[in-house]
Enzyme design. Structure first.
Site, PDB file in Angstrom:
ATOM      1  N   SER A   1       0.851  -1.198   0.000  1.00  0.00           N
ATOM      2  CA  SER A   1       0.000   0.000   0.000  1.00  0.00           C
ATOM      3  C   SER A   1       0.884   1.244   0.000  1.00  0.00           C
ATOM      4  O   SER A   1       2.033   1.192   0.457  1.00  0.00           O
ATOM      5  CB  SER A   1      -0.862  -0.005   1.268  1.00  0.00           C
ATOM      6  OG  SER A   1      -1.497   1.249   1.451  1.00  0.00           O
TER       7      SER A   1
ATOM      8  N   TYR B   1      -1.392  -0.783  10.822  1.00  0.00           N
ATOM      9  CA  TYR B   1      -1.607  -1.105   9.404  1.00  0.00           C
ATOM     10  C   TYR B   1      -0.459  -0.544   8.559  1.00  0.00           C
ATOM     11  O   TYR B   1       0.120  -1.252   7.726  1.00  0.00           O
ATOM     12  CB  TYR B   1      -2.945  -0.541   8.924  1.00  0.00           C
ATOM     13  CG  TYR B   1      -3.179  -0.758   7.438  1.00  0.00           C
ATOM     14  CD1 TYR B   1      -3.441  -2.031   6.939  1.00  0.00           C
ATOM     15  CD2 TYR B   1      -3.119   0.312   6.534  1.00  0.00           C
ATOM     16  CE1 TYR B   1      -3.640  -2.240   5.581  1.00  0.00           C
ATOM     17  CE2 TYR B   1      -3.315   0.111   5.173  1.00  0.00           C
ATOM     18  CZ  TYR B   1      -3.577  -1.160   4.710  1.00  0.00           C
ATOM     19  OH  TYR B   1      -3.763  -1.367   3.357  1.00  0.00           O
TER      20      TYR B   1
HETATM   21  N1  NAP Z   1      -8.840  -0.633  -0.810  1.00  0.00           N
HETATM   22  C1  NAP Z   1      -7.809   0.184  -0.585  1.00  0.00           C
HETATM   23  O1  NAP Z   1      -7.967   1.436  -0.522  1.00  0.00           O
HETATM   24  C2  NAP Z   1      -6.414  -0.385  -0.456  1.00  0.00           C
HETATM   25  C3  NAP Z   1      -5.319   0.477  -0.633  1.00  0.00           C
HETATM   26  C4  NAP Z   1      -4.036  -0.036  -0.529  1.00  0.00           C
HETATM   27  C5  NAP Z   1      -3.845  -1.388  -0.274  1.00  0.00           C
HETATM   28  N2  NAP Z   1      -4.934  -2.200  -0.093  1.00  0.00           N
HETATM   29  C6  NAP Z   1      -4.665  -3.622   0.181  1.00  0.00           C
HETATM   30  O2  NAP Z   1      -5.342  -4.396  -0.780  1.00  0.00           O
HETATM   31  C7  NAP Z   1      -5.523  -5.721  -0.272  1.00  0.00           C
HETATM   32  C8  NAP Z   1      -6.921  -6.186  -0.621  1.00  0.00           C
HETATM   33  O3  NAP Z   1      -7.857  -5.426   0.105  1.00  0.00           O
HETATM   34  P1  NAP Z   1      -9.173  -4.865  -0.564  1.00  0.00           P
HETATM   35  O4  NAP Z   1      -9.015  -3.410  -0.726  1.00  0.00           O
HETATM   36  O5  NAP Z   1      -9.563  -5.663  -1.740  1.00  0.00           O
HETATM   37  O6  NAP Z   1     -10.164  -5.089   0.667  1.00  0.00           O
HETATM   38  P2  NAP Z   1     -11.456  -6.024   0.784  1.00  0.00           P
HETATM   39  O7  NAP Z   1     -12.435  -5.654  -0.269  1.00  0.00           O
HETATM   40  O8  NAP Z   1     -11.852  -5.936   2.216  1.00  0.00           O
HETATM   41  O9  NAP Z   1     -10.901  -7.485   0.445  1.00  0.00           O
HETATM   42  C9  NAP Z   1     -10.117  -8.214   1.346  1.00  0.00           C
HETATM   43  C10 NAP Z   1     -10.057  -9.654   0.871  1.00  0.00           C
HETATM   44  O10 NAP Z   1      -9.261 -10.384   1.797  1.00  0.00           O
HETATM   45  C11 NAP Z   1     -10.018 -11.490   2.282  1.00  0.00           C
HETATM   46  N3  NAP Z   1      -9.679 -11.693   3.686  1.00  0.00           N
HETATM   47  C12 NAP Z   1      -9.813 -10.795   4.690  1.00  0.00           C
HETATM   48  N4  NAP Z   1      -9.455 -11.333   5.846  1.00  0.00           N
HETATM   49  C13 NAP Z   1      -9.078 -12.612   5.572  1.00  0.00           C
HETATM   50  C14 NAP Z   1      -8.608 -13.687   6.365  1.00  0.00           C
HETATM   51  N5  NAP Z   1      -8.453 -13.570   7.701  1.00  0.00           N
HETATM   52  N6  NAP Z   1      -8.312 -14.865   5.768  1.00  0.00           N
HETATM   53  C15 NAP Z   1      -8.466 -15.009   4.430  1.00  0.00           C
HETATM   54  N7  NAP Z   1      -8.909 -14.026   3.629  1.00  0.00           N
HETATM   55  C16 NAP Z   1      -9.208 -12.843   4.193  1.00  0.00           C
HETATM   56  C17 NAP Z   1     -11.476 -11.070   2.126  1.00  0.00           C
HETATM   57  O11 NAP Z   1     -12.359 -12.184   2.002  1.00  0.00           O
HETATM   58  P3  NAP Z   1     -13.177 -12.748   3.282  1.00  0.00           P
HETATM   59  O12 NAP Z   1     -13.703 -11.568   4.035  1.00  0.00           O
HETATM   60  O13 NAP Z   1     -14.216 -13.619   2.687  1.00  0.00           O
HETATM   61  O14 NAP Z   1     -12.173 -13.522   4.076  1.00  0.00           O
HETATM   62  C18 NAP Z   1     -11.415 -10.300   0.800  1.00  0.00           C
HETATM   63  O15 NAP Z   1     -11.459 -11.188  -0.277  1.00  0.00           O
HETATM   64  C19 NAP Z   1      -5.241  -5.631   1.232  1.00  0.00           C
HETATM   65  O16 NAP Z   1      -3.976  -6.204   1.492  1.00  0.00           O
HETATM   66  C20 NAP Z   1      -5.208  -4.131   1.510  1.00  0.00           C
HETATM   67  O17 NAP Z   1      -4.370  -3.809   2.584  1.00  0.00           O
HETATM   68  C21 NAP Z   1      -6.198  -1.734  -0.192  1.00  0.00           C
END
Ligand code: NAP
Length: 232
Positions: A111, A124
């Protein structure tokens, strides 16, 4: 394609969609990757099914907003087990087969939060600093074996992240980027041999200007982004 997350129904729906729309066959593993030993369990399940992974995408992660000392310790430890330990362990278990074949790739989702401390989502930010540092170091190590590593550092992205991480109603400067653009940027970087990718001009510019600003100023701006409303 092997899909891993906790929500079985969502994984089933995604597997169905991948087959219907793209004729891609996928298997699902509903696992909580924040549980100690979960990564090893995933690797065992892959071995039992005779599946070898060519591209590992370490994407699962979450954050938490608030003062470090007030946020539940359990939740913050769970975050480190998911954002750091699961990512590191899955990489550790799956890389040897890639090295043996002199082929394979890893996309680690970090990130822009990893480029500087982020007060009020401090753990985080620190977890993503680990992911960025680990992935860049690993990419340098694995290059000689023909294994590529993409260190993906998105800024705010349109996903369920802010709801899942209970950040509250949050507006970020620059707004939120569509997830498909972030994925495109990662795959283009993979095609070019891997390395660091920060999608979107706004994010690249924000990180670049930090180099010319005193660290104390960067911290203040960064704190303003996530300071809880009752501390303003
Ligand atoms: N969105 C942003 O603004 C942003 C910015 C920078 C970086 N990121 C990074 O992008 C990555 C993906 O996040 P996202 O934005 O797509 O968020 P998201 O929509 O909340 O997706 C998170 C994913 O991770 C899975 N997950 C969460 N906890 C888990 C666990 N304990 N075991 C297995 N799977 C798990 C969730 O599925 P389940 O809930 O079904 O487990 C979901 O598929 C993360 O690493 C986040 O830090 C996001």
């Amino acid at each position: 394609m092997v899909l891993v997350a906790r929500s079985h129904e969502k994984l089933e729906a995604l597997a169905h969609e991948l087959m219907q729309r793209h004729q891609v066959k996928s298997q699902i593993l509903s696992r909580d990757l924040s549980i100690v030993g979960a990564a090893q369990g995933v690797v065992q399940a892959l071995e039992e099914r005779g599946i070898e992974i060519e591209l590992l995408v370490n994407n699962a992660g979450f954050g938490a907003r608030g003062e470090f000392w007030k946020l539940p310790l359990d939740r913050q430890s769970e975050m480190l087990r998911l954002n750091i330990h699961a990512l590191m362990e899955l990489t550790y278990f799956l890389v040897p087969a890639m090295i043996a074949k002199r082929r394979g790739a890893i996309i680690n989702v970090s990130s822009t939060a990893g480029f500087q401390p982020v007060p009020y989502t401090t753990v985080y930010g620190a977890s993503k600093a680990f992911v960025t540092s680990f992935s860049l170091g690993l990419g340098e190590e694995l290059g000689r074996y023909g294994v590529k590593v993409v260190t993906l550092c998105p800024g705010g992205t349109q996903t369920n992240f802010f709801a899942a991480s209970q950040y509250g109603q949050k507006t970020l400067p620059g707004g939120l980027q569509p997830a498909v653009e972030v994925v495109d940027a990662a795959l283009r970087k993979l095609d070019r041999g891997g390395g660091l990718v920060v999608p979107r001009f706004f994010n690249k510019a924000s990180i670049f200007v930090q180099r010319f600003i005193p660290r104390s100023w960067v911290l203040k701006v960064s704190a303003d982004l996530f300071r809880p409303p009752d501390l303003r």
